[in-house]
Design an enzyme around this catalytic site. Structure first.
Site, PDB file in Angstrom:
ATOM      1  N   SER A  99      34.301  50.888  31.426  1.00  0.00           N
ATOM      2  CA  SER A  99      34.629  50.821  32.846  1.00  0.00           C
ATOM      3  C   SER A  99      34.761  52.233  33.419  1.00  0.00           C
ATOM      4  CB  SER A  99      35.891  49.977  33.030  1.00  0.00           C
ATOM      5  OG  SER A  99      36.016  49.513  34.350  1.00  0.00           O
ATOM      6  N   ASP A 187      50.380  57.369  42.434  1.00  0.00           N
ATOM      7  CA  ASP A 187      50.091  57.885  43.772  1.00  0.00           C
ATOM      8  C   ASP A 187      48.685  58.474  43.842  1.00  0.00           C
ATOM      9  OD1 ASP A 187      52.559  57.102  44.657  1.00  0.00           O
ATOM     10  OD2 ASP A 187      53.477  59.083  44.456  1.00  0.00           O
ATOM     11  N   HIS A 246      34.899  41.197  31.380  1.00  0.00           N
ATOM     12  CA  HIS A 246      34.913  42.654  31.561  1.00  0.00           C
ATOM     13  C   HIS A 246      35.662  43.361  30.437  1.00  0.00           C
ATOM     14  CE1 HIS A 246      34.751  46.481  33.561  1.00  0.00           C
ATOM     15  NE2 HIS A 246      36.072  46.553  33.671  1.00  0.00           N
TER      16      HIS A 246
END
Length: 267
Positions: A99, A187, A246
């Site tokens: 991924s 963040d 996946h």
């Protein structure tokens, strides 16, 4: 400045945290790069099974696990980090990326091909994706860790917020229970999500063997993507893991190892 305060700072990233499996043999070292919200620990079972014939090194990518936090998370950045690790391993190496880690590995192969012998890309294509993984990041942000004493406490708080129960233990591997914090730079990963879902516009091609290994039930790599993959990776071969989605390496680990081992021995 503490780790939280340094989250957005731009500074030289120390070498990525590595978990080293196996001993050096005549076979090239296999470098493993995990996906978004993952870590080297997630790949422990796979790495150990692959390390009987070669050295296998799994890394924590930046802003994940025990590696450094920075203010950026672009694929050129991730590829540069992998290049630094490769140099420390006396590369070139074989590299396996899943991924997000697969996109980082492809970027390394396309920009510094001399560092890569063979490439294995697990269930991702070198294309931008329209979906976002922000919902899982937001779920982790919503968990109040102040009263968490053990991982099961966090699991009880996270489970109602995640649509796939199988992902909860995966996310919790990135929780530092003792310090009551995530080992993920949430963040910056949120700010950089458009880049993570995208892929850089790269020229050239990687002329060495490449395996694109997908989950049979996954839609991340579609037939139309081969028109993008083949010009960049002319030696690309394609295989699918039956019954897997996946998370093919976690869902069908034995089949995954068998295919990877077989291809490395033949390629």
């Amino acid at each position: 400045m503490g780790l939280e305060g340094a989250a957005r700072a731009r500074y030289l990233l120390p070498m990525l945290n590595m978990i080293d499996h196996g001993v050096q043999t005549d076979a090239p070292t296999l470098l493993i790069a995990h996906g978004l919200y993952g870590s080297a620990r997630n790949w422990g079972v796979i790495a150990r099974r692959l390390s009987d014939t070669r050295r296998v090194v799994a890394v924590d990518l930046r802003n994940h696990g025990m590696s450094g936090w920075t203010g950026t998370h672009s694929y050129p950045d991730l590829a540069a980090d992998l290049a630094e690790v490769t140099a420390s391993l006396d590369g070139p190496v074989d590299i396996l990326g899943h991924s997000m880690g697969g996109k980082a590995a492809m970027t390394l192969a396309l920009t510094q091909p001399d560092l890569v012998n063979r490439l294995i890309v697990a269930d991702i294509a070198p294309v931008p994706y329209g979906h976002s993984q922000l919902k899982y990041l937001d779920a982790m942000r919503q968990v109040d860790l102040s009263g968490v004493e053990k991982r099961s406490d966090a699991a009880a708080l996270l489970e109602p917020l995640v649509d796939d129960p199988a992902l909860v233990p995966f996310f919790l591997q990135s929780l530092d229970v003792g310090d009551r914090r995530w080992r993920l730079n949430l963040d910056v990963l949120a700010d950089e999500m458009p880049q993570i879902m995208g892929f850089p516009d790269l020229r050239g091609s990687f002329e060495r063997p490449a395996l694109f290994l997908t989950g049979e039930r996954s839609d991340y790599v579609q037939p139309k993507h081969r028109d993008v993959i083949k010009p960049l990776f002319p030696e690309a071969r394609f295989a699918a893991i039956k019954g897997a989605g996946h998370w093919l390496h976690a869902e069908e680990p034995r089949a995954f190892v068998d295919v990877v081992k077989g291809w490395l021995e033949r390629a």
